[in-house]
Design an enzyme around this catalytic site. Sequence first.
Site, PDB file in Angstrom:
ATOM      1  N   GLU A 218       0.881  -1.180   0.000  1.00  0.00           N
ATOM      2  CA  GLU A 218       0.000   0.000   0.000  1.00  0.00           C
ATOM      3  C   GLU A 218       0.911   1.221   0.000  1.00  0.00           C
ATOM      4  O   GLU A 218       1.430   1.616   1.041  1.00  0.00           O
ATOM      5  CB  GLU A 218      -0.896  -0.005   1.251  1.00  0.00           C
ATOM      6  CG  GLU A 218      -1.906  -1.136   1.310  1.00  0.00           C
ATOM      7  CD  GLU A 218      -3.115  -0.900   0.422  1.00  0.00           C
ATOM      8  OE1 GLU A 218      -3.322   0.242  -0.044  1.00  0.00           O
ATOM      9  OE2 GLU A 218      -3.867  -1.868   0.186  1.00  0.00           O
ATOM     10  N   CYS A 252      -1.930   9.563   2.543  1.00  0.00           N
ATOM     11  CA  CYS A 252      -1.572   8.931   1.264  1.00  0.00           C
ATOM     12  C   CYS A 252      -2.512   9.342   0.138  1.00  0.00           C
ATOM     13  O   CYS A 252      -2.094   9.417  -1.012  1.00  0.00           O
ATOM     14  CB  CYS A 252      -1.560   7.416   1.415  1.00  0.00           C
ATOM     15  SG  CYS A 252      -3.125   6.738   1.969  1.00  0.00           S
TER      16      CYS A 252
END
Length: 476
Positions: A218, A252
């Site tokens: 991720e 993110c």
Amino acid sequence: MSTLQHTSLAEVEQIYTRLQRTFKDGTTRPIAYRRKQLLQLARMFQENAAAIEQAEYTDLGKPKQEVAIAETSGVIESALFAAEHLEEWSRPEKVQVEEWRSSWDTTVYKTPKGVALIISPWNYPFILTFNPLVGAIAAGCPTVLKPSEVVPTCAALIASLVPKYLDSEAYAVVNGAVTETTALLDKPWGHIFFTGGGKIGKIIATKAAQTLTPVTLELGGKSPVVIDEDCDLQLAARRILYGKTQNSGQLCVSPDHVYVPRHLVADFKEAVKVAYSTFFPSETALHPNSHWGNIVNPSHHSRVKGLLDRTLGEILVGGQVDGAKRIAPTVVTGVKPDDSLMEEEIFGPILPILEVENLDETIKLISNGSSPLVIYAFTNNEETKEKLLNRTTSGSLVFNDTTIQLAVHEMPFGGHGESGYGAYYDKNSFDTFTHKRSSINVPAAAEAMFGARYRPYSEEKYALMTQSIHSKIPEE
Ligand code: NAD
């Protein structure tokens, strides 16, 4: 800041041996056991919500609203959801097969992959450690958690809470930095779940390849925002600024930069100013009452400030910098694709605006990069949506809002290309840590159909066994 106690390498060995033994014992397999651990995890977050908020405040200056909404509640909800659906997710699946094999007990069993390793970053230290853990517990995997050393108070709190709530035979925390993580990565795992930057992601994938360990990566990257002709600029400005200001831009899926058609730039700038003055009514966002968090440490602060210092764009709002701690939310206009602010993922509260001729130019600029974690687009035009869907790639594609995809936990969340691979949330988390083990039981009666497979070989048997080679392929 509290000093973080690193786990000794001898202890890393003991933990690994203990968790492997637990996996082999089958302790973590019963549904009732997994359910209990998930409920304990929810309890851990409920009973320690204030301590978690305090730890995040100490390490990041993060406002408690952002901790409660984005982290504590998120983990509680996903643990409870998994506890509720665990039985259904783990149920073996009978597979429909061709008639002549229908008596073969064709079943897929959902088995835990083995002892898992979860390595997490500093920006959302709790949810990015424990949301993957929900999937691992649900799947029946004992798990080692390796929180980020960059947020020592949070990492220390995680190490103190986990043994109080979860079974220490199956779940353990290893704290430390490169040395300790490398020691962990030297070992084979059932699955490694890594959240962090692409540079370290490559190290993780390379190490995992040596032990043939499956990995989820991720990662981050520069997630663009597209402004289309057909959109509400006020709404877009408010929603973009909302996303950008979460955790001071250290997210993110933070909107990294915005592409605006040239003829809309003046109106968009006005809309940004309006949204900004509503969110930050004080003279500066660095006012003590603005609930504005820190850049995590002086080195990240100087990296983000450096990008701002070198920009050739013009500051529209913000721009204030406070020692080596905070940077005000700052919108910069007139930014060109080769500007300092376009060099790397900003991961801070700076929002560059780039002028473009039209959507085609935007798509070209986006496609010059790799696959971002998300593309945001503000548009009500179906043709624009189609173009973005068919001519760009990204982990997610979100229309008319920012960051909200994190809340839609029924859908898979993950990157693509440079933003990573694999996905999780809810059942997708369970699937990540689960091996689909196919099982068949071939009855003696099937022997009646097996004659042609046995020796001695003959042309007749060959013809019987290779009918597909001579079958007709349909016209297109
Ligand atoms: P990072 O990659 O520096 O660190 C992540 C983890 O890797 C930490 O636990 C760290 O201890 C460990 N690590 C660091 N160096 C290592 C090495 N040489 N070998 C093995 N392990 C090592 O990431 P970060 O700075 O903590 O987080 C920021 C990045 O993470 C940003 O790029 C952001 O976009 C990304 N991110 C992605 C997501 C997502 O869900 N896709 C979520 C949050 C953050």
